[in-house]
Motif scaffolding. Structure first.
Motif, mmCIF file in Angstrom:
data_model
loop_
_atom_site.group_PDB
_atom_site.id
_atom_site.type_symbol
_atom_site.label_atom_id
_atom_site.label_comp_id
_atom_site.label_asym_id
_atom_site.label_seq_id
_atom_site.Cartn_x
_atom_site.Cartn_y
_atom_site.Cartn_z
ATOM 1 N N LEU A 107 0.853 -1.183 0.000
ATOM 2 C CA LEU A 107 0.000 0.000 0.000
ATOM 3 C C LEU A 107 0.889 1.232 0.000
ATOM 4 C CD1 LEU A 107 -2.742 -1.004 2.620
ATOM 5 C CD2 LEU A 107 -2.950 -0.996 0.133
ATOM 6 N N PRO A 108 0.470 2.292 -0.681
ATOM 7 C CA PRO A 108 1.319 3.487 -0.770
ATOM 8 C C PRO A 108 1.532 4.179 0.572
ATOM 9 C CG PRO A 108 -0.855 3.895 -1.730
ATOM 10 C CD PRO A 108 -0.764 2.419 -1.488
ATOM 11 N N GLN A 109 0.638 3.927 1.526
ATOM 12 C CA GLN A 109 0.795 4.561 2.839
ATOM 13 C C GLN A 109 1.996 4.015 3.604
ATOM 14 O OE1 GLN A 109 -1.912 3.078 1.471
ATOM 15 N NE2 GLN A 109 -3.752 3.531 2.677
ATOM 16 N N TRP A 110 2.556 2.889 3.132
ATOM 17 C CA TRP A 110 3.661 2.263 3.850
ATOM 18 C C TRP A 110 4.864 2.102 2.910
ATOM 19 C CZ3 TRP A 110 2.671 1.694 8.965
ATOM 20 C CH2 TRP A 110 1.329 1.719 9.359
ATOM 21 N N PRO A 111 5.469 3.206 2.472
ATOM 22 C CA PRO A 111 6.589 3.115 1.519
ATOM 23 C C PRO A 111 7.887 2.702 2.207
ATOM 24 C CG PRO A 111 6.180 5.396 2.093
ATOM 25 C CD PRO A 111 5.096 4.605 2.772
ATOM 26 N N ILE A 112 8.621 1.822 1.560
ATOM 27 C CA ILE A 112 9.889 1.375 2.122
ATOM 28 C C ILE A 112 10.997 2.331 1.716
ATOM 29 C CG2 ILE A 112 9.102 -1.008 2.026
ATOM 30 C CD1 ILE A 112 11.084 -1.392 -0.343
#
Length: 721
Positions: A198-203
C-alpha cells in the motif's frame, strides 16, 4: 470536538512542518503542561491518530481469510490483534469505573488476553469462535466513539499521573501503539500471498554495500536511570523507580550489524556449529532447523522479506534476528577477533547514548529512522549518525544482554498488574532504541520492553568488546507485599488456631459432594490456588481462575515447580524468607490435575463450563457486576452440581457500584441481607442446601498485625434443566 476517522488521516501530515508524510504519528503529549482544554484536544487527536492508523494497518491484508490464519504458531491469528486493542480500552475503562457498560461481552472476553506465549495462555483455536472481520470493524468503530465521547466529557485537571482518571485513557493509546508495531511484525511473518503493498507504507528506496564495521571506545561513567512518579510523560510500570551503575570503559561497534556483516557468519556455517550457540539457542536452532535469519529468502540469490513485499537483499540494512542468533554471532565474532565480544547491557546502552549525545525526540523530524518519520522499513546502517556511532536509536531495536528486572521502588499499576511482572523470569531480554515504527512511549529513551529470546521483532543488534562477564540482575516478584501475604495465606502457617481457609473451604465442598460426580471443578477467584490443589485430591480436573495475573502466575509456579518462595513481612523493612512445597502440604500428586488461567468472573469465556462444583471464595463482594455473575454461573454447572459461595460481604463502592450490591441495604424499608439477595437471584436455578455457616480466616500482614474475618458460606445445588 468529535473527530471523524478521516480527521486523523488529515492531521498525520500536520504534526509539524518537518514531518510531512501522511504516515506520520503524532508525538506523545506532555501530561503536566498547557491549559486543560488544550490538553483535552491534544489527547483526542493523539487517540484518533493512533486508533485509526492501527485500523488502517490491517488493510495490508489481501482479504478476510488472512485474518484467520496464524502467521506463526506461537501467536493468535491477526483477527485477535485487530480486536484486542479495542477491547483493552473497554476492559480498562470498566475497571477504572470510567464507563458502566460493555459494548460486546463476547469480544471483550475472547480478545482480552493471550499475547505472549506464557504457559498459562490458551492458544488452542478450538477454544475460540472468532467474530467476522466486519463485526470487529463495527466493534472498533463503536469503541472509538465511546472513547472520544469520554475524552470530550471527562473532567480534566493537570497533571495526569497514576491517580488521574485520564491515565487509563493514555494507557490504552500507548498499548495500541505497541500493537501497531508488533502487528507489523506479524504481517511481515504472514504468507506473502496474504498481504499487499500500500502506498501509505513506503519502504526505504536506498540499498547498497554495507560499510566496514569497527569498534569505538565508550568512556567509563555513571548511569542513573528510572523515572520519578511526577515525570511529564506516560510510562509503563517498569520505567519507574531508581537504578544506578558504574560502567567501565568498553568499545561499541560503530554500526548495527548489517545483513552483509551477518552473511559472513552464515557463510562460515555459523548455524551448523553448535559451539557458538547457548543451550537455549541450540534447542531453538534444532527445533526450527534455522539456517539463516528468518526474514532472509533464497531465490537464486538472497532476498529480504519486508512487511508486505520481498526485495533483493539490502546488504547495508541491519540484520534482523532474535537474541539467540545475535548471541551466536557474537560468540563467532569473539573467535574471529580474539576479543570478548557480546551485546551491550542495558546500562551500557545508556552510557553509549550519553557518549553519542542522543536526546529525546522533539517536534522536528527525528535524526533517526524512528516514529514512522521516514520509512516503513529499515534503511542503511550509515544513514543516521549519533556522535561517532550510527543508529544508537532507531532503525531496528537492539537486543541487550540484560533480562528485564524491576528497579528499586518498583510498583505495578492496579489497572495493569501484569504488564511487566510476567517477564521477571530471567527469560525475557530487554531491547532498546526503537525501530522505524516505534512511536510514543516506545520511542523514549526510558522505554523498557522485553521479549523472549527466540522471538522476532524489528530487532537487530550491535556488539561491544568489554572485559568481564555480564551478571544478570535478580528479578523477583514474590516480594510484592500483597502477593507475599496471599502466598502465606494459602501455603503458610496457621495462626490463633484458625484452620487454613482455602483448605477448609475445599474440605467443606468435598464433604458436601459426598457421592456426587467429581469430574471437573472451578475455583473462581482462586488467588494463589491452594483450594484448587485441595479439590484435586478427589477431582479429576480443577481449573483455577483469577482476575490477577500475579496470583495465577504464582499458582502456576507452584503447579509446575512444586514450590514457591516469598519474603514475609515481619516489621518495617525486616522480612523472613520462606519456601513452601506441595510435598510438605501433602499435595504433590495433585499438580497434574490443576490448571490456572487469568479471567474475569463477570465475563468468563464460553469454554469454562461443565462443572460439578464451582467454588467462589471471597469473590462476590469484589465484583463489579455480581448480578451478572449470578445470572451466568448457572449455565456453567451440571445438573445436581454445587455452587459454593463464601464471602464476608464487605460491600464497597470502590469495587462494586451500589446499584449492583446483592444485599447489605434497606429494601422496601426493611433490612435486606446478602443472603436474602442470593436467595432471590439464585432461586430459579438453585436450591439452598442446609443453613449458612460462618468460616473464619486469618490473614497475616506482619508479625504484629493480623486480620481476623468471618466468611459466610452457602451451598447451592443446581436444579435439573
Amino acid at each position: 470536538m468529535t473527530l471523524p476517522i478521516q480527521t486523523a488521516q488529515k492531521t498525520l501530515a500536520n504534526i509539524h512542518s518537518s514531518v510531512s508524510s501522511e504516515r506520520a504519528l503524532r508525538r506523545m503529549p506532555k501530561l503536566n503542561a498547557s491549559a486543560a482544554e488544550d490538553k483535552r484536544t491534544e489527547i483526542a487527536r493523539y487517540f484518533t491518530n493512533t486508533f485509526d492508523t492501527y485500523t488502517q494497518l490491517f488493510d495490508c491484508l489481501v482479504d478476510d481469510a488472512g485474518f484467520y490464519q496464524k502467521p506463526i504458531f506461537l501467536r493468535h491469528p491477526l483477527i485477535f490483534y485487530f480486536g484486542h486493542t479495542a477491547t483493552f480500552f473497554i476492559n480498562k475503562l470498566l475497571l477504572a469505573n470510567l464507563i458502566n457498560d460493555r459494548i460486546d461481552p463476547h469480544m471483550e472476553s475472547v480478545f482480552a488476553v493471550g499475547v505472549d506465549e506464557m504457559s498459562w495462555d490458551d492458544l488452542s483455536e478450538e477454544s475460540y469462535q472468532w467474530p467476522t472481520v466486519n463485526e470487529v470493524k463495527n466493534y472498533r468503530a463503536a469503541v472509538r466513539a465511546r472513547v472520544v465521547q469520554l475524552i470530550e466529557s471527562l473532567p480534566l485537571s493537570l497533571p495526569i499521573n497514576w491517580q488521574s482518571p485520564w491515565w487509563p485513557i493514555v494507557m490504552g493509546i500507548e498499548h495500541e501503539r505497541i500493537h501497531l508495531e508488533t502487528s507489523t511484525v506479524l504481517i511481515r511473518q504472514h504468507e506473502l500471498s496474504k498481504v499487499q503493498k500500500l502506498p501509505q507504507w513506503p519502504i526505504c528506496p536506498d540499498t547498497g554495500l554495507a560499510p566496514a564495521n569497527k569498534l569505538i571506545t565508550v568512556a567509563a561513567g555513571t548511569v542513573k536511570i528510572g523515572k520519578d512518579v511526577d515525570d511529564a510523560y506516560y510510562g509503563w510500570d517498569n520505567e519507574y523507580g531508581h537504578h544506578q551503575a558504574e560502567i567501565a570503559e568498553f568499545k561499541a561497534s560503530q554500526y548495527l550489524v548489517s545483513n552483509q556483516e551477518f552473511l559472513e557468519f552464515v557463510e562460515d556455517g555459523g548455524y551448523e556449529k553448535p559451539q557458538f550457540w547457548s543451550e537455549e539457542g541450540n534447542a531453538w536452532r534444532q527445533f526450527t532447523q534455522a539456517k539463516h535469519p528468518t526474514f532472509w529468502r533464497w531465490h537464486n540469490g538472497w532476498r529480504l522479506r519486508l512487511m508486505t513485499e520481498e526485495i533483493d537483499m539490502a546488504w547495508d540494512w541491519p540484520a534482523e534476528v532474535n537474541y539467540l542468533e545475535a548471541k551466536a554471532f557474537c560468540e563467532w565474532k569473539a573467535q574471529q577477533t580474539g576479543l570478548n565480544i557480546r551485546m551491550p547491557t542495558e546500562d551500557e546502552w545508556y552510557q553509549l547514548c550519553a557518549e553519542a549525545g542522543v536526546e529525546e525526540l522533539n517536534n522536528k523530524a527525528a535524526n533517526a529512522n524512528l516514529h514512522l518519520d521516514h520509512y516503513a522499513s529499515s534503511c542503511p546502517v550509515n544513514r543516521f549518525q549519533h556522535g561517532q556511532w550510527f543508529d544508537v536509536v532507531g532503525n531496528v531495536w537492539q537486543w541487550t544482554e540484560t533480562p528485564i528486572y524491576p528497579f528499586d521502588n518498583f510498583n505495578v499499576h492496579p489497572l495493569y498488574d501484569d504488564f511487566t511482572t510476567p517477564t521477571f523470569d530471567g527469560k525475557h531480554n530487554i531491547i532498546k532504541g526503537g525501530s522505524w515504527i516505534s512511536a510514543g512511549n516506545e520511542a523514549r529513551l526510558s522505554a523498557r520492553y522485553a521479549f523472549r529470546r527466540h522471538f522476532f521483532q524489528h530487532a537487530g543488534f550491535r556488539y561491544v568488546a568489554a572485559d568481564g562477564e555480564v551478571t544478570a540482575p535478580h528479578a523477583y516478584y514474590e516480594s510484592d507485599q500483597l502477593l507475599s501475604e496471599y502466598a502465606e495465606f494459602h501455603f503458610g502457617d496457621t495462626w490463633y488456631g484458625v484452620e487454613n481457609f482455602p483448605k477448609a473451604l475445599a474440605d467443606i465442598a468435598l464433604n458436601a459432594l459426598k457421592d456426587k460426580p467429581k469430574a471437573k471443578a472451578l475455583d473462581l477467584g482462586c488467588a494463589c490456588g491452594r483450594a484448587s490443589f485441595e479439590l484435586a485430591r478427589e477431582f479429576e480436573q480443577v481449573e483455577g481462575i483469577d482476575f490477577s495475573a500475579n496470583f495465577t502466575r504464582l499458582a502456576t509456579q507452584m503447579a509446575q515447580q512444586g514450590k514457591v518462595r516469598y519474603a514475609r513481612a515481619e516489621e518495617g523493612d525486616l522480612v523472613s524468607y520462606h519456601t513452601r512445597t506441595l510435598e510438605n502440604l501433602g499435595l504433590a500428586d495433585t499438580a497434574s490435575r490443576v490448571a490456572f488461567y487469568q479471567g474475569d468472573a463477570c465475563n468468563l469465556k464460553p469454554q469454562y463450563s461443565g462443572y460439578d462444583l464451582v467454588l467462589a471464595a471471597n469473590l462476590i463482594d469484589r465484583l463489579y457486576q455480581p448480578r451478572r455473575f449470578l445470572q451466568d454461573i448457572a449455565e456453567r454447572i451440571n445438573d445436581g452440581g454445587l455452587l459454593i459461595i463464601a464471602s464476608p460481604y464487605t460491600w464497597l463502592e470502590a469495587h462494586t457500584p451500589k446499584e449492583e450490591w446483592i444485599g447489605g441495604f434497606k429494601k422496601d424499608g426493611e433490612n435486606y441481607s446478602t443472603l436474602d439477595g442470593l436467595k432471590d437471584h439464585l432461586a430459579s436455578h438453585f436450591t439452598l442446601v442446609g443453613d449458612a455457616q460462618k468460616v473464619p480466616f486469618v490473614i497475616r500482614e506482619t508479625q504484629h498485625k493480623f486480620q481476623h474475618t468471618l466468611s459466610e458460606l452457602t451451598i447451592w445445588q443446581r436444579l435439573p434443566r
